[in-house]
Design an enzyme around this catalytic site. Structure first.
Site, short mmCIF file in Angstrom:
data_model
loop_
_atom_site.label_atom_id
_atom_site.label_comp_id
_atom_site.label_asym_id
_atom_site.label_seq_id
_atom_site.Cartn_x
_atom_site.Cartn_y
_atom_site.Cartn_z
N ASP A 1 0.86 -1.18 0.00
CA ASP A 1 0.00 0.00 0.00
C ASP A 1 0.90 1.23 0.00
O ASP A 1 2.12 1.12 0.05
CB ASP A 1 -0.97 -0.03 1.19
CG ASP A 1 -0.26 0.02 2.53
OD1 ASP A 1 0.97 0.23 2.57
OD2 ASP A 1 -0.94 -0.15 3.56
N ASP B 1 -8.14 -7.33 0.32
CA ASP B 1 -7.23 -7.52 1.45
C ASP B 1 -8.00 -7.13 2.70
O ASP B 1 -8.92 -6.31 2.62
CB ASP B 1 -6.00 -6.60 1.36
CG ASP B 1 -6.35 -5.19 1.79
OD1 ASP B 1 -6.97 -4.45 1.00
OD2 ASP B 1 -6.03 -4.81 2.93
N CYS C 1 -13.55 -28.60 7.15
CA CYS C 1 -12.30 -27.91 6.78
C CYS C 1 -11.12 -28.88 6.80
O CYS C 1 -11.02 -29.73 7.69
CB CYS C 1 -12.05 -26.76 7.77
SG CYS C 1 -10.52 -25.87 7.48
N CYS D 1 -7.84 -27.87 6.85
CA CYS D 1 -6.61 -27.20 7.26
C CYS D 1 -5.89 -28.02 8.34
O CYS D 1 -6.48 -28.89 8.97
CB CYS D 1 -6.88 -25.77 7.73
SG CYS D 1 -7.37 -25.60 9.46
N CYS E 1 -7.72 -27.99 11.72
CA CYS E 1 -8.93 -28.81 11.82
C CYS E 1 -8.64 -30.31 11.68
O CYS E 1 -9.39 -31.14 12.18
CB CYS E 1 -9.95 -28.36 10.78
SG CYS E 1 -10.60 -26.72 11.16
N HIS F 1 -6.27 -21.39 10.41
CA HIS F 1 -7.62 -21.80 10.01
C HIS F 1 -8.36 -20.67 9.29
O HIS F 1 -8.96 -20.87 8.23
CB HIS F 1 -8.45 -22.29 11.19
CG HIS F 1 -9.89 -22.42 10.84
ND1 HIS F 1 -10.39 -23.51 10.17
CD2 HIS F 1 -10.94 -21.54 10.97
CE1 HIS F 1 -11.68 -23.31 9.90
NE2 HIS F 1 -12.02 -22.12 10.39
ZN LIG Z 1 -9.64 -25.37 9.53
#
Ligand SMILES: [Zn+2]
Length: 369
Positions: free
Chosen positions: A93, A266, A304, A306, A309, A335
């Site tokens: 930025d 963003d 999920c 990830c 998880c 996550h």
């Molecule tokens: Zn997750």
């Protein structure tokens, strides 16, 4: 069609588009989300984790890096990519947004913004020329022009004068640019006034920016006006250049904006909320602090995939949060950012395959629990 941006598919029912943005550090599939790496790091995240979750591009904050450790220092150390160990695309930025958030500690004139550092009170002048110089020293792939981010309750007279100055600053940024491998985006302001937004777009689109951002939204104007002015403004922007909605990042706002035709986003929401124990799922938000999770053996989100998880229970995540463990911020951020990247995957998939059903599913996402 420009060489750095190609629209590969347009959605038939909305203004959403699928695109490919080419930068000096690789390609980005749009619509995309850029995690915010304020101080040369996405808080609590290793670059390795970001790559694994499919992160394509990061945002760096010029204001913070300029003050500490300093752009010349980063230049000497080989640029921001090498400094932070991230080899993918980076957008920086202009620093304007942070400076304008300083309130009484800054003074604005046509020349630029004089401000006092929030770190040590030292005085600095940020001009269109210096923000280009700093971003070139950082070596980002996409630089942003200097603009004034106007409070949503500013008077029409103020917005009018400020937007005219933002346009003059945009011209000066383009004149100051020297880097060959850096794209530069202009920022459209104009507050909540449609005619001022239109005037700003008309003045800026003939300029040689590779893309355009819409600024001054998501600053407290409320959902209705955010969606209305956001959609109105993106509709005025040239189709063949990327369009970036700055700082707007609730999932439902991103989905709305993708459908309106924005390509880039963003926001600090996923990482900041993670550190406060607020976690996103496609069924709504979940507050890990709550006592109901004390013995809950289930993963945070059963759908999920990830690392968090796949390996940990809600009870464990609650325990880490309550104990003030560093790992709490790390796993929660992982996550939430994973969720945001899946959200963008789903948006791209909905455009690619023309999936009305998926759009409907995405449309159901709210703030939830
Ligand atoms: Zn997750």
């Amino acid at each position: 069609m420009s060489k750095f941006f190609t629209i590969t598919k347009k959605d038939l029912d909305t203004h959403a588009r699928l695109g490919r943005l080419v930068t000096a550090h690789g390609e980005v599939e749009t619509p995309c989300f850029m995690p915010v790496g304020t101080q040369g790091t996405v808080k609590a995240m290793l670059p390795r984790d970001l790559i694994e979750m499919g992160c394509q591009i990061l945002l760096g904050n010029t204001y913070h890096l300029y003050l500490r450790p300093g752009h010349e220092s980063i230049r000497r150390l080989g640029g921001l990519h090498r400094f932070m160990g991230w080899d993918g695309p980076i957008l920086t930025d202009s620093g304007g947004y942070q400076v304008f958030s300083l309130g009484k500690m800054r003074k604005i004139s046509d020349k630029g913004v004089r401000f006092q550092s929030h770190l040590d009170g030292s005085s600095h002048l940020l001009t269109p020329e210096t923000v280009v110089e700093v971003q070139e020293a950082l070596g980002s792939d996409i630089a942003m022009a200097l603009d004034e981010c106007i409070p949503h309750d500013a008077t029409r007279d103020y917005v009018h004068a400020s937007t005219a100055r933002t346009i003059r600053w945009a011209e000066r940024c383009l004149r100051a640019r020297g880097a060959q491998n850096q794209l530069m985006f202009g920022i459209v302001q104009g507050g909540l006034f449609e005619d001022l937004r239109r005037g700003c777009v008309a003045a800026m689109t003939p300029m040689a920016f590779e893309g355009f951002a819409v600024g001054g939204l998501g600053v407290g104007e409320g959902e209705e006006r955010l969606h209305a002015i956001g959609s109105f403004t993106v509709g005025l922007l040239p189709e063949e250049r990327p369009r970036y909605l700055m700082g707007v990042g609730r999932p439902q706002d991103i989905i709305h904006a993708v459908r309106a035709g924005y390509d880039m986003f963003d926001c600090v929401i996923p990482t900041r909320n993670a550190r406060n124990g607020t976690l996103f799922t496609f069924q709504g938000k979940l507050n890990i602090k709550r006592a109901q999770f004390v013995d809950d053996p289930r993963p945070l989100d059963e759908t999920c995939h990830c690392y968090c998880c796949r390996n940990f229970s809600r009870a464990y995540l609650r325990h880490l949060y309550m104990a003030g463990e560093i790992l709490s911020s790390q796993l929660n951020s992982l996550h939430n950012l994973y969720f945001y990247h899946r959200l963008m995957d789903k948006c791209r998939q909905a455009i690619r395959d023309g999936q009305a059903e998926l759009w409907r599913e995405l449309g159901k996402i709210t703030d939830g629990a």
